[in-house]
Design an enzyme around this catalytic site. Structure first.
Site, PDB file in Angstrom:
ATOM      1  N   PHE A 147       0.837  -1.169   0.033  1.00 59.47           N
ATOM      2  CA  PHE A 147       0.010   0.106   0.019  1.00 59.47           C
ATOM      3  C   PHE A 147       0.947   1.153  -0.048  1.00 59.47           C
ATOM      4  O   PHE A 147       0.447   2.348  -0.504  1.00 59.47           O
ATOM      5  CB  PHE A 147      -0.885  -0.012   1.383  1.00 59.47           C
ATOM      6  CG  PHE A 147      -0.262   0.631   2.609  1.00 59.47           C
ATOM      7  CD1 PHE A 147      -0.073   1.743   2.743  1.00 59.47           C
ATOM      8  CD2 PHE A 147       0.198  -0.479   3.357  1.00 59.47           C
ATOM      9  CE1 PHE A 147       0.483   2.269   4.000  1.00 59.47           C
ATOM     10  CE2 PHE A 147       0.953  -0.025   4.619  1.00 59.47           C
ATOM     11  CZ  PHE A 147       1.113   1.280   5.037  1.00 59.47           C
ATOM     12  N   LYS A 171      -1.079  -7.235  -9.380  1.00 58.09           N
ATOM     13  CA  LYS A 171      -2.102  -7.574  -7.977  1.00 58.09           C
ATOM     14  C   LYS A 171      -1.966  -6.171  -7.187  1.00 58.09           C
ATOM     15  O   LYS A 171      -1.089  -6.456  -6.287  1.00 58.09           O
ATOM     16  CB  LYS A 171      -2.267  -8.733  -7.211  1.00 58.09           C
ATOM     17  CG  LYS A 171      -3.154  -9.258  -6.887  1.00 58.09           C
ATOM     18  CD  LYS A 171      -3.687  -8.322  -5.657  1.00 58.09           C
ATOM     19  CE  LYS A 171      -3.170  -8.413  -4.245  1.00 58.09           C
ATOM     20  NZ  LYS A 171      -3.544  -7.282  -3.330  1.00 58.09           N
ATOM     21  N   GLU A 174      -4.945  -3.694  -1.972  1.00 61.45           N
ATOM     22  CA  GLU A 174      -6.420  -3.487  -1.946  1.00 61.45           C
ATOM     23  C   GLU A 174      -6.734  -2.300  -0.975  1.00 61.45           C
ATOM     24  O   GLU A 174      -7.846  -2.047  -1.174  1.00 61.45           O
ATOM     25  CB  GLU A 174      -7.242  -4.792  -1.134  1.00 61.45           C
ATOM     26  CG  GLU A 174      -6.902  -5.032   0.343  1.00 61.45           C
ATOM     27  CD  GLU A 174      -5.674  -5.834   0.336  1.00 61.45           C
ATOM     28  OE1 GLU A 174      -4.591  -5.910  -0.348  1.00 61.45           O
ATOM     29  OE2 GLU A 174      -5.422  -6.606   1.394  1.00 61.45           O
ATOM     30  N   SER A 224       5.314  -7.038   3.118  1.00 58.89           N
ATOM     31  CA  SER A 224       5.957  -7.253   4.815  1.00 58.89           C
ATOM     32  C   SER A 224       6.786  -8.571   4.631  1.00 58.89           C
ATOM     33  O   SER A 224       6.478  -9.413   3.844  1.00 58.89           O
ATOM     34  CB  SER A 224       4.859  -7.277   5.715  1.00 58.89           C
ATOM     35  OG  SER A 224       4.069  -8.312   5.319  1.00 58.89           O
ATOM     36  N   CYS A 279       9.717   1.745   3.362  1.00 59.06           N
ATOM     37  CA  CYS A 279      10.368   0.551   3.576  1.00 59.06           C
ATOM     38  C   CYS A 279      11.777   1.381   3.858  1.00 59.06           C
ATOM     39  O   CYS A 279      12.853   0.662   4.610  1.00 59.06           O
ATOM     40  CB  CYS A 279      10.478  -0.327   2.727  1.00 59.06           C
ATOM     41  SG  CYS A 279      11.095   0.302   1.055  1.00 59.06           S
ATOM     42  N   GLU A 381       9.370  -3.968  12.957  1.00 57.57           N
ATOM     43  CA  GLU A 381       9.062  -2.864  12.160  1.00 57.57           C
ATOM     44  C   GLU A 381       7.858  -2.324  12.462  1.00 57.57           C
ATOM     45  O   GLU A 381       6.802  -2.865  12.552  1.00 57.57           O
ATOM     46  CB  GLU A 381       9.020  -3.323  10.509  1.00 57.57           C
ATOM     47  CG  GLU A 381       8.495  -2.111   9.673  1.00 57.57           C
ATOM     48  CD  GLU A 381       8.435  -2.843   8.240  1.00 57.57           C
ATOM     49  OE1 GLU A 381       7.763  -3.671   8.036  1.00 57.57           O
ATOM     50  OE2 GLU A 381       9.084  -1.918   7.310  1.00 57.57           O
TER      51      GLU A 381
HETATM   52  P1  NAD Z   1       1.539  -6.400   3.075  1.00 60.62           P
HETATM   53  O1  NAD Z   1       2.653  -7.444   3.053  1.00 60.62           O
HETATM   54  O2  NAD Z   1       0.577  -6.622   4.041  1.00 60.62           O
HETATM   55  O3  NAD Z   1       0.827  -6.587   1.612  1.00 60.62           O
HETATM   56  C1  NAD Z   1       1.730  -6.516   0.301  1.00 60.62           C
HETATM   57  C2  NAD Z   1       0.934  -7.349  -0.704  1.00 60.62           C
HETATM   58  O4  NAD Z   1       0.640  -8.729  -0.327  1.00 60.62           O
HETATM   59  C3  NAD Z   1      -0.760  -6.722  -0.891  1.00 60.62           C
HETATM   60  O5  NAD Z   1      -0.973  -6.720  -2.337  1.00 60.62           O
HETATM   61  C4  NAD Z   1      -1.514  -7.718  -0.196  1.00 60.62           C
HETATM   62  O6  NAD Z   1      -2.786  -7.538  -0.783  1.00 60.62           O
HETATM   63  C5  NAD Z   1      -0.782  -8.943  -0.219  1.00 60.62           C
HETATM   64  N1  NAD Z   1      -1.012  -9.872   0.767  1.00 60.62           N
HETATM   65  C6  NAD Z   1      -1.327  -9.352   2.383  1.00 60.62           C
HETATM   66  N2  NAD Z   1      -1.127 -10.431   3.018  1.00 60.62           N
HETATM   67  C7  NAD Z   1      -1.171 -11.751   2.347  1.00 60.62           C
HETATM   68  C8  NAD Z   1      -1.413 -13.041   2.630  1.00 60.62           C
HETATM   69  N3  NAD Z   1      -1.254 -13.566   3.897  1.00 60.62           N
HETATM   70  N4  NAD Z   1      -1.236 -13.992   1.476  1.00 60.62           N
HETATM   71  C9  NAD Z   1      -0.868 -13.427   0.315  1.00 60.62           C
HETATM   72  N5  NAD Z   1      -0.946 -12.062  -0.020  1.00 60.62           N
HETATM   73  C10 NAD Z   1      -0.989 -11.373   1.051  1.00 60.62           C
HETATM   74  O7  NAD Z   1       2.185  -5.139   3.180  1.00 60.62           O
HETATM   75  P2  NAD Z   1       1.665  -3.758   3.287  1.00 60.62           P
HETATM   76  O8  NAD Z   1       1.323  -3.529   4.392  1.00 60.62           O
HETATM   77  O9  NAD Z   1       0.892  -3.391   2.012  1.00 60.62           O
HETATM   78  O10 NAD Z   1       3.256  -2.767   2.838  1.00 60.62           O
HETATM   79  C11 NAD Z   1       3.817  -2.576   3.992  1.00 60.62           C
HETATM   80  C12 NAD Z   1       5.160  -3.390   4.062  1.00 60.62           C
HETATM   81  O11 NAD Z   1       6.016  -3.479   2.879  1.00 60.62           O
HETATM   82  C13 NAD Z   1       6.042  -2.911   5.188  1.00 60.62           C
HETATM   83  O12 NAD Z   1       6.841  -4.022   5.802  1.00 60.62           O
HETATM   84  C14 NAD Z   1       7.157  -2.256   4.188  1.00 60.62           C
HETATM   85  O13 NAD Z   1       8.427  -2.291   4.828  1.00 60.62           O
HETATM   86  C15 NAD Z   1       7.345  -3.319   3.028  1.00 60.62           C
HETATM   87  N6  NAD Z   1       7.750  -2.683   1.921  1.00 60.62           N
HETATM   88  C16 NAD Z   1       8.980  -2.979   1.412  1.00 60.62           C
HETATM   89  C17 NAD Z   1       9.404  -2.341   0.627  1.00 60.62           C
HETATM   90  C18 NAD Z   1      11.075  -3.021  -0.114  1.00 60.62           C
HETATM   91  O14 NAD Z   1      11.319  -2.528  -1.220  1.00 60.62           O
HETATM   92  N7  NAD Z   1      11.719  -3.733   0.769  1.00 60.62           N
HETATM   93  C19 NAD Z   1       9.016  -1.447  -0.112  1.00 60.62           C
HETATM   94  C20 NAD Z   1       7.701  -0.959   0.155  1.00 60.62           C
HETATM   95  C21 NAD Z   1       7.189  -1.490   1.065  1.00 60.62           C
END
Ligand code: NAD
Length: 496
Positions: A147, A171, A174, A224, A279, A381
């Site tokens: 997000f 994808k 959401e 994450s 991140c 985090e």
């Molecule tokens: P998230 O992991 O909750 O979601 C990321 C994606 O995975 C979304 O599209 C979501 O719909 C999907 N998703 C979530 N839970 C899932 C599951 N159980 N099974 C399958 N798909 C699932 O992350 P977020 O809250 O949207 O974003 C924040 C996180 O992203 C932070 O931890 C941040 O550090 C990380 N991030 C990392 C980078 C990097 O380059 N390393 C860059 C941006 C964000």
């Protein structure tokens, strides 16, 4: 109310299930988003598979021309894209513009794809024999995005994947899918054939269907760490190439000789910009010596209390709201936890209200002093506007501390000492390092990737690594003997 749809084979589909999308500055529902399931994914992959042969065979220079037109459209529609980002994510419009700009730099890089795809050629590897290595597209590849950068992270992925000749299924998150859909539609407007880029909205079910679908050859994920680990394990178990970028805990180390005023300004932006939901956000300040720590806490406290907090869509604010009520509660839970663990809360940002936006998910900047490595607020985090100050005695102690952390995304050293900077650069176990640069996010023609539990997979995101990730090498060895020459059988292994 607006429903943010799937985009499959150039058509928008709503499907029957939807989720609410919230404006985090007001707490109101601002849109509905379609929720894709296994059948939606199957449709999107089928559209991408059907588009692949013609797109693969389209000369790279023509693919690049689509990217040039795309850049133009992104620029023309920048205000609309940034408004959607600010409305659904909560970040300020200026921050959204910075995000879009960094995303567009990846499109600029993809415009150079004919040169990037040049193979390697050797004449006369044997008598009348030439060999070349070619970099060919994989087929259908998928991207799953978080997000916190709803435009930039998709732009890390699909422009290069598509420029390399692949077809793509995105994808998006959401939680704020509006800008992701708009940037995808603009690529079709730029002349991309139908089906080359498809968008499936939704959450876990759509992601798992992509991971298991035989037609998907590779998956790029950013999010994450627990989810990144799941994506990597499941995707590779299904025979796919996977890069999964995860979470972070980024340390800034301050040496006693640092230009403290400039370090404080830099830390304010790096820790509290975008409400700490980056991140690469700095979430730990490691001070070498108590004198640095005392001065830093004093100077930061004053600036944090002066932060201007309000809706990202209105000009003049430093920080908007966080993404959701659940996330706000998670952050305040960490604050309680830190206090109970014995850390000193120098600035408490809880309970901030913004007049006219009482239901928004706002929190002010928080600063913890005397944080120690066993505390949860240090280990995990938080992904909010919370900076933890840890006190150490030497640069070596600071390096040891950073290296012992499970994450290794970004870090930064503030110093005027070149020798210390060199030692830090050599010894630190982190993928992206800044020296007096607080957010060392590599430019588009380098690649972006952390170490340790911040990246699962071998290749980083965007830049030269992306060209390798989205293609596979094929080496062709070819013999064109003169018609008159006679070739005897050779039963030994071919060698010169
Ligand atoms: P998230 O992991 O909750 O979601 C990321 C994606 O995975 C979304 O599209 C979501 O719909 C999907 N998703 C979530 N839970 C899932 C599951 N159980 N099974 C399958 N798909 C699932 O992350 P977020 O809250 O949207 O974003 C924040 C996180 O992203 C932070 O931890 C941040 O550090 C990380 N991030 C990392 C980078 C990097 O380059 N390393 C860059 C941006 C964000």
């Amino acid at each position: 109310m607006n429903t943010i749809s799937h985009l499959i084979n150039g058509e928008q589909h709503h499907g029957s299930n939807t989720l609410e999308v919230f404006n985090p500055a007001s707490g109101d529902v601002c849109a509905q988003v379609a929720v894709g399931d296994t059948a939606t994914v199957a449709q999107a992959v089928a559209a991408a598979e059907a588009a692949f042969p013609a797109w693969r065979d389209t000369p790279p220079a023509r693919r690049a021309r689509v990217m040039f037109r795309y850049l133009q459209l992104l620029e023309e529609r920048a205000d609309d894209i940034c408004r959607l980002i600010a409305e659904e994510h909560g970040k300020t419009l200026e921050d959204a513009r910075g995000e879009l700009q960094r995303g567009m730099e990846n499109v600029e890089y993809a415009c150079g794809v004919p040169g990037l795809l040049k193979g390697e050629c050797t004449r006369n590897v044997g008598p009348d024999i030439d060999a070349w290595s070619d970099f060919q597209p994989l087929g259908v590849v998928a991207g799953i995005t978080p997000f916190n950068f709803p435009a930039m992270v998709p732009l890390w992925m699909f422009p290069m994947a598509i420029a390399c000749g692949n077809c793509f299924v995105l994808k998006p998150s959401e939680k704020d899918p509006g800008s992701s859909l708009l940037i995808a539609r603009l690529l079709e407007e730029a002349g991309l054939p139908r089906g080359v880029l498809n968008v499936v909205q939704g959450g876990r079910e759509a992601v798992n269907a992509l991971l298991e679908h035989k037609g998907v050859k590779a998956v790029s994920f950013v999010g994450s760490t627990p989810v990144a680990e799941h994506i990597y394990a499941t995707g590779t178990a299904h025979g796919k190439r996977v890069q999964a970028l995860g979470g972070a805990k980024n340390h800034a180390v301050l040496l006693p000789d640092a230009d403290l005023d400039n370090a404080v300004s830099a830390l304010m932006g790096a820790a509290y910009g975008s409400c700490g939901e980056r991140c690469m956000a700095i979430s730990v300040a490691v001070c070498v010596g108590d004198a640095v720590a005392d001065a830093l806490v004093d100077k930061l406290s004053e600036k944090i209390r002066a932060l201007n907090i309000g809706p990202g869509t209105e000009k003049g604010h430093d920080m908007g709201p966080v993404i959701s009520r659940e996330h706000l509660e998670k952050i305040t839970g960490y604050i309680t936890d830190g206090i109970e663990a014995g850390a000193e809360l120098a600035v408490d940002g809880r309970g901030v209200t913004v007049p006219g936006h009482e239901n928004g998910y706002f929190i002010g900047g928080c600063l913890f002093d005397r944080v120690t490595p066993e505390m949860r607020i240090y280990r995990e985090e938080i992904f909010g506007p919370v900076l933890c100050v840890v006190r150490v005695k030497s640069l070596e102690d600071a390096i040891e501390l950073v290296n012992a952390h499970e994450y290794g995304n970004g870090t930064c050293l503030f110093t005027r000492d070149g020798e210390a900077a060199r030692l830090f650069g050599d010894r630190i176990e982190v993928g992206m390092v800044g020296i007096n640069v607080p957010l060392p996010v590599p430019v588009a023609y380098h690649s972006f990737g952390g170490w340790k539990r911040s990246l699962f997979g071998d290749l980083a995101a965007y830049g030269p690594d992306a060209v390798r990730f989205y293609t596979r090498r094929k080496t062709i060895t070819q013999k064109w003997p003169e018609r008159t020459s006679h070739q005897a059988s050779d039963f030994a292994f071919p060698s010169l």
